[in-house]
Design a protein around this motif. Structure first.
Motif, mmCIF file in Angstrom:
data_model
loop_
_atom_site.group_PDB
_atom_site.id
_atom_site.type_symbol
_atom_site.label_atom_id
_atom_site.label_comp_id
_atom_site.label_asym_id
_atom_site.label_seq_id
_atom_site.Cartn_x
_atom_site.Cartn_y
_atom_site.Cartn_z
ATOM 1 N N VAL A 145 0.079 -31.258 71.003
ATOM 2 C CA VAL A 145 0.137 -30.981 72.307
ATOM 3 C C VAL A 145 -0.112 -30.871 73.054
ATOM 4 O O VAL A 145 -0.966 -31.589 73.643
ATOM 5 C CB VAL A 145 -0.729 -29.332 72.412
ATOM 6 C CG1 VAL A 145 -0.351 -28.122 71.027
ATOM 7 C CG2 VAL A 145 -1.986 -29.677 71.963
ATOM 8 N N ASP A 146 0.381 -31.078 74.623
ATOM 9 C CA ASP A 146 -0.201 -31.491 75.810
ATOM 10 C C ASP A 146 -0.909 -31.802 76.507
ATOM 11 O O ASP A 146 -1.557 -30.556 76.048
ATOM 12 C CB ASP A 146 1.322 -31.274 77.143
ATOM 13 C CG ASP A 146 1.257 -32.205 78.305
ATOM 14 O OD1 ASP A 146 0.344 -31.639 79.339
ATOM 15 O OD2 ASP A 146 1.626 -32.693 78.638
ATOM 16 N N ARG A 147 -1.364 -32.708 77.038
ATOM 17 C CA ARG A 147 -3.310 -33.001 77.103
ATOM 18 C C ARG A 147 -3.191 -31.437 78.290
ATOM 19 O O ARG A 147 -4.647 -31.210 78.797
ATOM 20 C CB ARG A 147 -3.674 -33.976 78.025
ATOM 21 C CG ARG A 147 -3.058 -34.365 79.377
ATOM 22 C CD ARG A 147 -3.935 -35.408 79.406
ATOM 23 N NE ARG A 147 -4.809 -35.746 79.039
ATOM 24 C CZ ARG A 147 -5.419 -36.802 78.835
ATOM 25 N NH1 ARG A 147 -5.431 -37.507 77.961
ATOM 26 N NH2 ARG A 147 -6.984 -36.988 78.017
ATOM 27 N N SER A 148 -2.262 -30.911 79.004
ATOM 28 C CA SER A 148 -2.760 -29.423 80.047
ATOM 29 C C SER A 148 -2.620 -28.617 79.268
ATOM 30 O O SER A 148 -2.637 -27.771 80.016
ATOM 31 C CB SER A 148 -1.774 -29.540 80.494
ATOM 32 O OG SER A 148 -0.194 -29.871 81.017
ATOM 33 N N ALA A 149 -1.973 -27.959 77.849
ATOM 34 C CA ALA A 149 -1.835 -26.967 77.340
ATOM 35 C C ALA A 149 -3.350 -25.685 77.530
ATOM 36 O O ALA A 149 -4.501 -26.791 77.068
ATOM 37 C CB ALA A 149 -1.584 -27.103 76.032
ATOM 38 N N THR A 150 -3.073 -24.901 77.037
ATOM 39 C CA THR A 150 -4.207 -24.497 76.658
ATOM 40 C C THR A 150 -4.695 -24.108 75.279
ATOM 41 O O THR A 150 -3.667 -24.517 75.180
ATOM 42 C CB THR A 150 -4.031 -22.467 77.352
ATOM 43 O OG1 THR A 150 -2.923 -22.431 76.560
ATOM 44 C CG2 THR A 150 -3.575 -22.654 78.952
ATOM 45 N N PRO A 151 -6.264 -23.750 75.664
ATOM 46 C CA PRO A 151 -6.267 -23.384 73.728
ATOM 47 C C PRO A 151 -5.234 -22.452 73.358
ATOM 48 O O PRO A 151 -5.356 -22.609 72.454
ATOM 49 C CB PRO A 151 -7.751 -23.276 74.200
ATOM 50 C CG PRO A 151 -8.271 -23.444 75.297
ATOM 51 C CD PRO A 151 -7.394 -23.046 76.151
ATOM 52 N N ALA A 152 -5.133 -21.149 74.145
ATOM 53 C CA ALA A 152 -4.005 -20.308 73.302
ATOM 54 C C ALA A 152 -3.052 -20.623 73.160
ATOM 55 O O ALA A 152 -2.251 -20.897 71.278
ATOM 56 C CB ALA A 152 -3.889 -19.208 74.224
ATOM 57 N N VAL A 153 -2.562 -22.242 73.267
ATOM 58 C CA VAL A 153 -0.777 -22.518 72.703
ATOM 59 C C VAL A 153 -1.451 -23.749 71.760
ATOM 60 O O VAL A 153 -0.772 -23.842 70.548
ATOM 61 C CB VAL A 153 -0.547 -24.237 74.149
ATOM 62 C CG1 VAL A 153 0.151 -24.771 73.871
ATOM 63 C CG2 VAL A 153 -0.124 -23.050 75.263
#
Length: 175
Positions: A145-153
């Protein structure tokens, strides 16, 4: 309060999670509250786990309050790509620099959009909240996951990669 965040997810093997700072079913100590709450220090708790399933290649750690009055709970912390040979995080590992995290591990932005642990801050008079501290054993070294992704993602991405889960639920209340 029966809104278990894992109730609709596939069952996975359970393993053991302990802490020198927090305990199952007991109130969080002041240091695990947000800095705006009396005594709060935004200090991530010590976490130690054992008995992860065979085939574990990395871990993710999350801290989540399903009782926050948002309709979607509140994510306090998410750490990804913890190497499989790491089985403990010290108190304060989730500071703004991730100074206690192993090399390669990344903190994702929490619901306050900060790449760090943010402590409990239940609204005054809202009643007790549950804080789920979870170590997820994954079958990949990098969850991707991208480092800017949310915990939900992150949660959605982990769905097909979770081998096991170690859960410790503490409580918090602001009277």
């Amino acid at each position: 309060m029966n809104n278990n965040p894992f109730a609709k997810l596939p069952e996975v093997e359970a393993f053991r999670l302990t802490s020198n700072d927090i305990a199952e079913g007991l109130p969080l100590p002041p240091q695990q509250y947000a800095s705006g709450v009396e005594g709060g220090k935004d200090l991530s708790p010590h976490l130690k786990w054992s008995g992860a399933p065979e085939g574990t290649k990395s871990y993710a750690v999350t801290a989540y309050d399903p009782d926050a009055p948002t309709g979607s709970g509140f994510w306090h912390w998410a750490v990804i790509n913890i190497p499989a040979n790491v089985t403990e995080l010290p108190t304060g590992a989730g500071d703004e620099h991730g100074s206690g995290l192993p090399q390669g591990a990344l903190q994702l932005p929490n619901d306050a959009r900060l790449e760090r642990f943010i402590g409990a801050a239940p609204p005054a008079g809202h009643g007790p909240h549950r804080y789920y501290f979870v170590v997820h054993a994954l079958d990949v070294e990098d969850i991707g996951v991208d480092r800017s992704a949310t915990p939900a993602v992150l949660g959605f991405t982990m769905l097909g990669h979770t081998l096991g889960r170690a859960v410790l639920v503490a409580t918090g209340e602001n009277k």
